[in-house]
Write a protein that holds these residues in place. Structure first.
Motif, PDB file in Angstrom:
ATOM      1  N   TYR A 186       0.880  -1.181  -0.014  1.00  0.00           N
ATOM      2  CA  TYR A 186       0.003   0.054   0.067  1.00  0.00           C
ATOM      3  C   TYR A 186       0.794   1.462   0.189  1.00  0.00           C
ATOM      4  O   TYR A 186       1.946   1.345   0.541  1.00  0.00           O
ATOM      5  CB  TYR A 186      -0.830   0.008   1.128  1.00  0.00           C
ATOM      6  N   ASN A 187       0.422   2.266  -0.617  1.00  0.00           N
ATOM      7  CA  ASN A 187       1.035   3.823  -0.484  1.00  0.00           C
ATOM      8  C   ASN A 187       0.398   4.254   0.601  1.00  0.00           C
ATOM      9  O   ASN A 187      -0.714   4.502   0.914  1.00  0.00           O
ATOM     10  CB  ASN A 187       0.783   4.564  -1.957  1.00  0.00           C
ATOM     11  N   LEU A 188       1.109   4.661   1.386  1.00  0.00           N
ATOM     12  CA  LEU A 188       0.877   5.761   2.698  1.00  0.00           C
ATOM     13  C   LEU A 188       1.011   7.018   2.360  1.00  0.00           C
ATOM     14  O   LEU A 188       2.323   7.465   2.529  1.00  0.00           O
ATOM     15  CB  LEU A 188       1.254   5.009   3.866  1.00  0.00           C
ATOM     16  N   HIS A 189       0.129   7.872   2.299  1.00  0.00           N
ATOM     17  CA  HIS A 189       0.334   9.333   2.140  1.00  0.00           C
ATOM     18  C   HIS A 189       0.186  10.064   3.466  1.00  0.00           C
ATOM     19  O   HIS A 189      -0.224   9.164   4.534  1.00  0.00           O
ATOM     20  CB  HIS A 189      -0.913   9.885   1.191  1.00  0.00           C
ATOM     21  N   PRO A 190       0.650  11.171   3.717  1.00  0.00           N
ATOM     22  CA  PRO A 190       0.633  11.802   4.889  1.00  0.00           C
ATOM     23  C   PRO A 190      -0.631  11.980   5.457  1.00  0.00           C
ATOM     24  O   PRO A 190      -1.636  12.381   4.893  1.00  0.00           O
ATOM     25  CB  PRO A 190       1.334  13.410   4.872  1.00  0.00           C
ATOM     26  N   GLY A 191      -0.435  11.548   6.722  1.00  0.00           N
ATOM     27  CA  GLY A 191      -1.991  11.439   7.568  1.00  0.00           C
ATOM     28  C   GLY A 191      -2.448  10.111   7.692  1.00  0.00           C
ATOM     29  O   GLY A 191      -1.961   9.172   7.673  1.00  0.00           O
ATOM     30  N   LYS A 192      -3.760  10.189   7.742  1.00  0.00           N
ATOM     31  CA  LYS A 192      -4.798   9.062   7.812  1.00  0.00           C
ATOM     32  C   LYS A 192      -4.830   8.368   6.325  1.00  0.00           C
ATOM     33  O   LYS A 192      -5.141   8.836   5.605  1.00  0.00           O
ATOM     34  CB  LYS A 192      -5.988   9.151   8.628  1.00  0.00           C
ATOM     35  N   ASN A 193      -4.554   6.892   6.554  1.00  0.00           N
ATOM     36  CA  ASN A 193      -4.914   6.074   5.412  1.00  0.00           C
ATOM     37  C   ASN A 193      -5.531   4.939   5.880  1.00  0.00           C
ATOM     38  O   ASN A 193      -5.072   4.129   6.814  1.00  0.00           O
ATOM     39  CB  ASN A 193      -3.387   5.583   4.852  1.00  0.00           C
TER      40      ASN A 193
END
Length: 276
Positions: free
Chosen positions: A72-79
């Motif tokens: 998974y790609n985790l972007h800044p903040g909540k995922n």
């Protein structure tokens, strides 16, 4: 992702903090995982569904790689990676062997080696680079005097790092630039910087920079998923045009408006030209 893995995912990312090295192989230490950067939690939403949420507490993207599951790609903040319906039975897979790891960055989709960068010294000044022999990964050591100002080679956002002697910038095309040997910083994690912006003071003669990205081919070629980054020598804008500079050859810096604005939106370009 299936229900068998959700509870185990909540328990992953238990990390150890590595002491930052300031001598040989500093880049390897810089890229070490930091405690608390990525946090996985099982939480309920307003519909009482169980959510697998990952919180990225950094300013750059991360890649969560699950050996026996998906990635998974985790972007800044909540995922939110997975949602389990209310009252569904979720098997606890902690008795089985699963391995999860995460890495800074995500796979670039539009990486172009011809994208021009600025040299890291003041506009109009001449500099040259040589390979930094202290680093095991490709790192460019630029000629600069101690206490001279260091300038951003490309715009982006500053990441969190475990040492005050480094700066790590995440570019819009998902590449990175790690600046090694910084003494005083003019920027902090979370700051947006533009190409050619002053970012700090050199704490030593010469400044080392490594340009790299998370390489999908290295993941596919390595079963143990070791060091998955590729390092490169960018194209730089100079008085001789946009060139990939020859090692130990001097070039004069050209940091023009076109170079500074290349990663800006039209709105940002308009604002920059208005206030320059």
């Amino acid at each position: 992702m299936n229900g068998r893995n959700i509870l185990f995912i909540m328990l992953l990312c238990i990390l150890t903090t590595n002491t930052q090295k300031t001598t040989a192989q500093a880049l390897k230490a810089l890229m070490a995982r930091q405690t608390g950067i990525i946090e996985g939690k099982a939480e309920q939403n307003s519909r009482k569904e169980t959510c697998c949420n990952f919180y990225n507490n950094d300013w750059c993207d991360y890649y969560l790689c699950c050996r026996n599951d998906k990635a998974y790609n985790l972007h800044p903040g909540k995922n939110t990676l997975f949602v389990a319906p209310d009252k569904s039975k979720i098997y606890n897979p902690a008795k089985e062997e699963f391995q999860y790891r995460y890495y800074r960055g995500i796979f670039p989709k539009k990486f172009n080696i011809e994208t021009p960068y600025a040299l890291p010294v003041k506009n109009g000044v001449r500099t040259a680079w040589r390979t930094d022999r202290h680093e095991t990964k490709k790192t460019l050591c630029f000629k600069i005097e101690k206490e001279d100002t260091v300038y951003a080679t490309r715009g982006g956002i500053l990441c969190k790092i475990p040492s005050s002697r480094f700066i790590l910038i995440y570019h819009p095309d998902h590449t990175f630039a790690a600046y090694i040997g910084i003494r005083d910083k003019f920027v902090k994690p979370g700051d947006d910087v533009r190409t050619g912006q002053a970012i700090g003071i050199a704490g030593q003669d010469n400044i080392s920079i490594s340009f790299f990205f998370l390489d999908k081919n290295k993941f596919e070629a390595s079963a143990d998923m070791g060091y998955p980054y590729s390092h490169f020598v960018p194209t730089f804008r100079t008085d001789r045009g946009d060139v990939r500079p020859v090692e130990r050859k001097f070039y004069r810096v050209v940091t023009d408006d076109a170079l500074i604005m290349q990663d800006m939106s039209k709105k940002e370009q308009k604002k920059y030209l208005k206030h320059k």
